[in-house]
Design an enzyme around this catalytic site. Sequence first.
Site, PDB file in Angstrom:
ATOM      1  N   GLY A   1       1.762   4.879  13.424  1.00 13.94           N
ATOM      2  CA  GLY A   1       2.043   3.679  13.889  1.00 13.94           C
ATOM      3  C   GLY A   1       1.373   2.977  15.233  1.00 13.94           C
TER       4      GLY A   1
ATOM      5  CD  GLU B   1       9.305  12.526  11.866  1.00 14.52           C
ATOM      6  OE1 GLU B   1       8.104  12.603  11.753  1.00 14.52           O
ATOM      7  OE2 GLU B   1      10.439  12.013  11.377  1.00 14.52           O
TER       8      GLU B   1
ATOM      9  N   GLY C   1       6.154   4.956   8.301  1.00 17.39           N
ATOM     10  CA  GLY C   1       5.508   6.302   8.304  1.00 17.39           C
ATOM     11  C   GLY C   1       5.574   7.022   9.874  1.00 17.39           C
ATOM     12  CB  SER C   2       3.523   9.764  11.144  1.00 14.56           C
ATOM     13  OG  SER C   2       2.214   9.092  11.040  1.00 14.56           O
ATOM     14  CB  THR C   3       5.591   8.300  15.989  1.00 12.91           C
ATOM     15  OG1 THR C   3       6.816   7.988  15.545  1.00 12.91           O
ATOM     16  CG2 THR C   3       4.827   7.816  17.252  1.00 12.91           C
TER      17      THR C   3
ATOM     18  CE  LYS D   1      -2.033   3.129   1.891  1.00 11.31           C
ATOM     19  NZ  LYS D   1      -1.820   4.550   1.557  1.00 11.31           N
TER      20      LYS D   1
HETATM   21  P1  NAD Z   1       1.905   8.528   7.517  1.00 11.44           P
HETATM   22  O1  NAD Z   1       2.044   7.951   8.529  1.00 11.44           O
HETATM   23  O2  NAD Z   1       1.083   9.610   7.291  1.00 11.44           O
HETATM   24  O3  NAD Z   1       1.497   7.694   6.316  1.00 11.44           O
HETATM   25  C1  NAD Z   1       2.284   6.281   5.944  1.00 11.44           C
HETATM   26  C2  NAD Z   1       1.498   5.514   5.223  1.00 11.44           C
HETATM   27  O4  NAD Z   1       0.376   4.909   6.096  1.00 11.44           O
HETATM   28  C3  NAD Z   1       0.850   5.964   3.914  1.00 11.44           C
HETATM   29  O5  NAD Z   1       0.702   4.867   2.710  1.00 11.44           O
HETATM   30  C4  NAD Z   1      -0.537   6.280   4.536  1.00 11.44           C
HETATM   31  O6  NAD Z   1      -1.492   6.425   3.331  1.00 11.44           O
HETATM   32  C5  NAD Z   1      -0.907   5.088   5.288  1.00 11.44           C
HETATM   33  N1  NAD Z   1      -1.962   5.663   6.338  1.00 11.44           N
HETATM   34  C6  NAD Z   1      -2.344   6.764   6.703  1.00 11.44           C
HETATM   35  N2  NAD Z   1      -3.318   6.582   7.791  1.00 11.44           N
HETATM   36  C7  NAD Z   1      -3.416   5.238   8.089  1.00 11.44           C
HETATM   37  C8  NAD Z   1      -4.193   4.397   8.800  1.00 11.44           C
HETATM   38  N3  NAD Z   1      -5.294   4.999   9.752  1.00 11.44           N
HETATM   39  N4  NAD Z   1      -4.211   3.037   8.739  1.00 11.44           N
HETATM   40  C9  NAD Z   1      -3.118   2.513   8.012  1.00 11.44           C
HETATM   41  N5  NAD Z   1      -2.384   3.216   7.151  1.00 11.44           N
HETATM   42  C10 NAD Z   1      -2.548   4.499   7.195  1.00 11.44           C
HETATM   43  O7  NAD Z   1       3.502   8.853   6.992  1.00 11.44           O
HETATM   44  P2  NAD Z   1       3.977   9.862   5.752  1.00 11.44           P
HETATM   45  O8  NAD Z   1       3.497  11.207   6.031  1.00 11.44           O
HETATM   46  O9  NAD Z   1       3.805   9.101   4.470  1.00 11.44           O
HETATM   47  O10 NAD Z   1       5.511   9.724   5.996  1.00 11.44           O
HETATM   48  C11 NAD Z   1       6.444  10.409   6.771  1.00 11.44           C
HETATM   49  C12 NAD Z   1       6.414   9.923   8.214  1.00 11.44           C
HETATM   50  O11 NAD Z   1       7.356   8.506   7.864  1.00 11.44           O
HETATM   51  C13 NAD Z   1       7.484  10.445   9.085  1.00 11.44           C
HETATM   52  O12 NAD Z   1       7.138  10.482  10.166  1.00 11.44           O
HETATM   53  C14 NAD Z   1       8.897   9.861   8.867  1.00 11.44           C
HETATM   54  O13 NAD Z   1       9.849   9.984   9.895  1.00 11.44           O
HETATM   55  C15 NAD Z   1       8.353   8.395   8.733  1.00 11.44           C
HETATM   56  N6  NAD Z   1       9.383   7.715   7.985  1.00 11.44           N
HETATM   57  C16 NAD Z   1      10.172   6.739   8.678  1.00 11.44           C
HETATM   58  C17 NAD Z   1      11.076   5.871   8.190  1.00 11.44           C
HETATM   59  C18 NAD Z   1      11.751   4.818   8.967  1.00 11.44           C
HETATM   60  O14 NAD Z   1      12.433   3.882   8.263  1.00 11.44           O
HETATM   61  N7  NAD Z   1      11.705   4.902  10.387  1.00 11.44           N
HETATM   62  C19 NAD Z   1      11.366   6.084   6.786  1.00 11.44           C
HETATM   63  C20 NAD Z   1      10.796   6.913   6.150  1.00 11.44           C
HETATM   64  C21 NAD Z   1       9.783   7.857   6.834  1.00 11.44           C
END
Ligand code: NAD
Length: 497
Positions: free
Chosen positions: A248, A399, A243-245, A191
Amino acid sequence: MEQKTLANWQREAAALSIEGRAFIDGEYRPASTTHRFDCRSPIDGGLLTQVADCGAPEVDLAVRAARHAFDAGVWAGLNPRVRKAILLRWAALMREHQDELALLETLDVGKPIADTTTVDVPGAIYCIEWFAEAIDKVGGEVVPADRHLVGLVTREPVGVVAAIVPWNFPLLMASWKFAPALAAGNSVVLKPSEKAPLTALRIAQLAHDAGVPAGVFNVLPGTGEPGKLLALHRDVDCVAFTGSTQVGKLIMQYAGQSNLKRVWLELGGKSPNIVMPDCPDLERAARSAAGAIFYNMGEMCTAGSRLLVHREIKDVFIDGLIAAARRYVPGNPLDPATSMGAIVDPAQLARVLDYIEAGRAEATLLHGGAQVLRESGGYYVEPTVFDVATPDAKIAREEIFGPVLSVITFDTIDEAVRLANDSDYGLAAAVWTSNLTTAHDVARRLRAGTVWVNGYDEGGDMNFPFGGYRQSGNGRDKSLHALEKYTELKSTLIRLR
Ligand code: NAD
């Protein structure tokens, strides 16, 4: 080969045919069966294509196809040598289409083409090759046991893996999940982020062409909704999320509310970069500190967003830092000379500008701070540096995920370590020193998944596990350790008499 010019890339972009349909069970599904959303380029705000916004029917279809493929053994049941050959063929096809993939990534998220051609796409190909090469070389164990027993410990694929990934390194972050998961024999439903779905959709066709059987690799574009449905799905065995904490934490809850699927999280960061007064090369450290926050427009989970500088060298270091920051000039990402591209979309632009406003109120602006190139229709921000008087400032704690650096001053090693560890996150950290004892001592005390000494972000090698302490997540991407996430350990006890 002659390097392509801006005009070459623009011509290729105009000629691209962009796929926006979901890829399920070995084929693209017509977008008419789903809702669609506009996919726009942050370079100029222009419409690239419409992309399927998948919902419950597509999620169910993809999970069913993935489960069926897994149970039928069309992938998991292959000799690992055969899986390796297919994955290597896929990587080779991606290499053949390297420029097209780099162009798609640049158009989709605004990264400089100079980076997508040298880092993102080659990095993803290397990741697939690395796990393909590994999988026919790792075996199980015969363990000490009672003499009447043969004790085997083996690793088996976990089953159906949902990989939910972000937009900042769309193809690379996806490959860190699907490459080990597929190599280990799982079926995958990927996804991608709604802000960056294009390369994931394109490589699905290449996977199919390389011989990955139908149902084994599916791609469901869409908002968070299909991500949520996958994480709640009772027939998904494992969810690997980057993704974001904030999201997560939701993913863990979804797993708890459904089938207690395995949950692996790679989350946010606010990484400290510590410069001691005995730093071996202040100029290189300043260049590296600028790269740590301005590379990829600061849209990096490992961004060195907190620069901790010893008071004795602060003034001279900041001069070097700002000179290095000036080399990051926002420009058209399709121009091979551009070092800094566009922010991914208007929402992220607004977020970055809001933090810059907060910074103006609570810190001293040393460099940048403005939105630029508005006339392009795209979203560009200058590299921005704040001198932060108190580490409790909002810009120094949260962040931002943009090109905004907080400089914090310290006087002693202990103070530096305390400040560095005073964060909810623990993804990466760095220390610059000529003293071997300081290097080892500080590296050991830093609570982070990756620590650099006299460098920052030199982690392209697949051998290094990547992931976070604390709220930066659990588990590790990359390295052989990543295979553990996508396998179950099985003990088999065979009684001889
Ligand atoms: P995000 O959490 O908004 O989205 C990440 C993914 O989750 C996307 O595909 C999004 O559509 C999906 N998503 C959103 N809401 C959801 C839900 N309720 N249930 C399931 N999936 C959902 O993050 P972002 O804005 O895409 O990315 C930025 C974040 O990612 C930052 O916090 C960054 O630090 C983190 N990041 C971490 C790493 C790592 O390896 N630690 C690497 C890259 C990015």
